[in-house]
Enzyme design. Sequence first.
Site, PDB file in Angstrom:
ATOM      1  N   ASN A   9       0.880  -1.172   0.000  1.00  0.00           N
ATOM      2  CA  ASN A   9       0.000   0.000   0.000  1.00  0.00           C
ATOM      3  C   ASN A   9       0.917   1.221   0.000  1.00  0.00           C
ATOM      4  O   ASN A   9       1.522   1.539   1.021  1.00  0.00           O
ATOM      5  CB  ASN A   9      -0.882  -0.047   1.259  1.00  0.00           C
ATOM      6  N   TRP A  10       0.997   1.871  -1.143  1.00  0.00           N
ATOM      7  CA  TRP A  10       1.963   2.968  -1.283  1.00  0.00           C
ATOM      8  C   TRP A  10       1.439   4.287  -0.720  1.00  0.00           C
ATOM      9  O   TRP A  10       2.149   5.299  -0.726  1.00  0.00           O
ATOM     10  CB  TRP A  10       2.366   3.133  -2.756  1.00  0.00           C
ATOM     11  N   LYS A  11       0.200   4.292  -0.289  1.00  0.00           N
ATOM     12  CA  LYS A  11      -0.406   5.489   0.323  1.00  0.00           C
ATOM     13  C   LYS A  11      -0.167   6.731  -0.557  1.00  0.00           C
ATOM     14  O   LYS A  11      -0.121   6.605  -1.778  1.00  0.00           O
ATOM     15  CB  LYS A  11       0.118   5.661   1.755  1.00  0.00           C
ATOM     16  N   GLU A  96      -6.764   4.623   8.048  1.00  0.00           N
ATOM     17  CA  GLU A  96      -6.617   6.055   7.761  1.00  0.00           C
ATOM     18  C   GLU A  96      -7.913   6.613   7.159  1.00  0.00           C
ATOM     19  O   GLU A  96      -8.259   7.776   7.371  1.00  0.00           O
ATOM     20  CB  GLU A  96      -5.396   6.272   6.841  1.00  0.00           C
ATOM     21  N   GLU A 166      -5.157  -4.909  10.836  1.00  0.00           N
ATOM     22  CA  GLU A 166      -4.157  -3.865  11.016  1.00  0.00           C
ATOM     23  C   GLU A 166      -4.430  -3.122  12.323  1.00  0.00           C
ATOM     24  O   GLU A 166      -5.237  -2.178  12.348  1.00  0.00           O
ATOM     25  CB  GLU A 166      -4.207  -2.878   9.849  1.00  0.00           C
ATOM     26  N   GLY A 172       2.642   2.367  10.819  1.00  0.00           N
ATOM     27  CA  GLY A 172       3.577   3.459  10.611  1.00  0.00           C
ATOM     28  C   GLY A 172       4.290   3.899  11.882  1.00  0.00           C
ATOM     29  O   GLY A 172       4.958   4.936  11.905  1.00  0.00           O
ATOM     30  N   SER A 212       3.582  -1.974  10.418  1.00  0.00           N
ATOM     31  CA  SER A 212       5.042  -2.028  10.587  1.00  0.00           C
ATOM     32  C   SER A 212       5.620  -3.408  10.271  1.00  0.00           C
ATOM     33  O   SER A 212       6.558  -3.856  10.913  1.00  0.00           O
ATOM     34  CB  SER A 212       5.437  -1.587  12.000  1.00  0.00           C
ATOM     35  N   GLY A 233       2.929  -1.016   4.281  1.00  0.00           N
ATOM     36  CA  GLY A 233       2.995   0.394   3.930  1.00  0.00           C
ATOM     37  C   GLY A 233       4.436   0.828   3.732  1.00  0.00           C
ATOM     38  O   GLY A 233       5.015   0.698   2.649  1.00  0.00           O
ATOM     39  N   GLY A 234       5.055   1.324   4.797  1.00  0.00           N
ATOM     40  CA  GLY A 234       6.404   1.892   4.722  1.00  0.00           C
ATOM     41  C   GLY A 234       7.416   1.014   3.990  1.00  0.00           C
ATOM     42  O   GLY A 234       8.146   1.488   3.106  1.00  0.00           O
TER      43      GLY A 234
HETATM   44  P1  PGA Z   1       2.912   0.347   7.684  1.00  0.00           P
HETATM   45  O1  PGA Z   1       1.447   0.512   7.027  1.00  0.00           O
HETATM   46  O2  PGA Z   1       3.484  -0.939   7.114  1.00  0.00           O
HETATM   47  O3  PGA Z   1       3.666   1.558   7.240  1.00  0.00           O
HETATM   48  O4  PGA Z   1       2.725   0.258   9.149  1.00  0.00           O
HETATM   49  C1  PGA Z   1       0.593  -0.578   6.858  1.00  0.00           C
HETATM   50  C2  PGA Z   1      -0.738  -0.108   6.323  1.00  0.00           C
HETATM   51  O5  PGA Z   1      -1.237   0.938   6.756  1.00  0.00           O
HETATM   52  O6  PGA Z   1      -1.344  -0.767   5.444  1.00  0.00           O
END
Ligand code: PGA
Length: 249
Positions: A9-11, A96, A166, A172, A212, A233-234
């Site tokens: 998920n590149w947000k 989010e 999640e 994050g 994370s 994400g990250g």
């Molecule tokens: P993160 O994000 O790996 O940066 O914690 C995961 C997500 O929100 O899907």
Amino acid sequence: MRTYFIAGNWKMHKTASEAVALASELVKELKDGPHKYMIAPSFTALDAVSKVVKGTNILLGAQNMSTDESGAHTGEVSVLQLKDLGVQVVILGHSERRHTYKEDDAMINRKVKLALSHGLEVILCVGELLEEREAGKAEKVCEDQTRLGLAGVSAADLKKITIAYEPVWAIGTGKTATPEDADAIHAFIRKIIADMYGKAAADEIVIQYGGSMKAENAQALLAKENIDGGLIGGAALKADTFKPIALCK
Ligand code: PGA
């Protein structure tokens, strides 16, 4: 046997050209990868990335979608527009979206049903806030989000659903749920699915962990019986950090 599903998920990161560069690297690096893969760039990069992943083993994902097919919805993106760009999977109910943009379960459920009616796969995200966990409500929150998110979804359509657990406090933040804690919630969600759709469906459904997840903890998380992949994400923003998770056995 469930197939691991590793999704990035590149947000709200990357311009279209940056997204194309990363997608191109991943196409090369993951072409013989043993798992199911997806990347979800921003809407603005979907068209360009679609051309890169077309015909590869990487599915194209979107990060959100409107509740409606078309109409006066300024700033929204329709399922028809996503399909037109080659999107195959949509992430819905991300924390989010739930917490910053105040999407509720009813709204998320409308999106889930609309996406399914157009043949898209859905990653339905569920997860508790820190205060909910500390108040002993983690299971209840995940149960409600699962039941309400899937309300009215048929057993046949459930095959197009992945659930992503999640915990919001782990997203994050660098904090990860321990593999044991995560697995316990995954097992609990599987029990809810069994209650809603029967044991066979519960055994089949893929439940990703997100929050994370990185190369250092992926193996221990994925080793757990009920953890069938990750929504990342990250660590999905660079090939160097995504690849070790994506190729993890
Ligand atoms: P993160 O994000 O790996 O940066 O914690 C995961 C997500 O929100 O899907």
